[in-house]
Design a protein around this motif. Sequence first.
Motif, PDB file in Angstrom:
ATOM      1  N   SER A   1       0.849  -1.060   0.035  1.00  0.00           N
ATOM      2  CA  SER A   1      -0.050   0.018  -0.187  1.00  0.00           C
ATOM      3  C   SER A   1       0.816   1.314   0.031  1.00  0.00           C
ATOM      4  N   LYS A   2       0.097   2.507  -0.125  1.00  0.00           N
ATOM      5  CA  LYS A   2       0.884   3.598  -0.016  1.00  0.00           C
ATOM      6  C   LYS A   2       1.192   4.160   1.403  1.00  0.00           C
TER       7      LYS A   2
ATOM      8  N   ASN B   1       6.995   8.982   1.933  1.00  0.00           N
ATOM      9  CA  ASN B   1       5.916   9.084   0.909  1.00  0.00           C
ATOM     10  C   ASN B   1       6.419   7.807  -0.073  1.00  0.00           C
TER      11      ASN B   1
ATOM     12  N   LYS C   1       5.330   4.210  -2.189  1.00  0.00           N
ATOM     13  CA  LYS C   1       4.473   2.788  -2.104  1.00  0.00           C
ATOM     14  C   LYS C   1       5.538   2.050  -0.956  1.00  0.00           C
TER      15      LYS C   1
END
Length: 231
Positions: free
Chosen positions: A172-173, A198, A200
């Motif tokens: 996920s991010k 920031n 993934k």
Amino acid sequence: TILYFCDFSDKDLKVSFDFSHLNSVFSLGTSFDFSRKIIPNLFFKINVMTIENALKIWPENLMNSTYTWMKSNIKGVVRNFVINMDAKIKDDSIVINDLKGSFDCNDVKVTYMESMPEIISINGNATIEKDKVLFNVANGFSKNLSVKNGKIEFYDLDTNFEKANIDLLIDSKVFDVVKYLDTSPIDKKKFSKLRKINGKSFIKLNLKFPLLLDLESEKIDYRSDVEISDA
């Protein structure tokens, strides 16, 4: 239609009754291993059924804590549901001595902490024992997180201090992971470093905690191993 099966040998005797209802096929039977002095093994099988309906035919007064927990926290469809019960004859009656079971998960939903999003669309398999339920997760989702695989174990279900051990590999991010953890009682200082990242991520997330309604943050053992890409 009820079908009757009997298999007899020098070592054991197996008897079962199979019948259909709606889209499910049920099998109820027993086996006797003669080397164990006629201690019966009782078994119950369902090819496919919702968890809610499977629990409606759960034997009364059998593993009440496991039954209560499953009824409150698991929804969905199970396949190849099997329960095996070791029994012993005492005072001219049959007493359940032990229980083990398993089933395949198909679009199952699990609630593991009231304050956190459910894990949904779980596919995989699960095992049931006298004091625990273990899910082997092949894939699933929780809010905006994609769960690639993992284990969800609920144990000590036969005590007043039930516990959970959650091991998940999440794709996920990082932003979504932080939002997810923010919904938990976990001390935010423990994952503060993630707020500065920031991109993934692949995160190995482990949570261990008691199943309490008013869960305090210090009672949660939180660990994570983060691999960042596209940062």
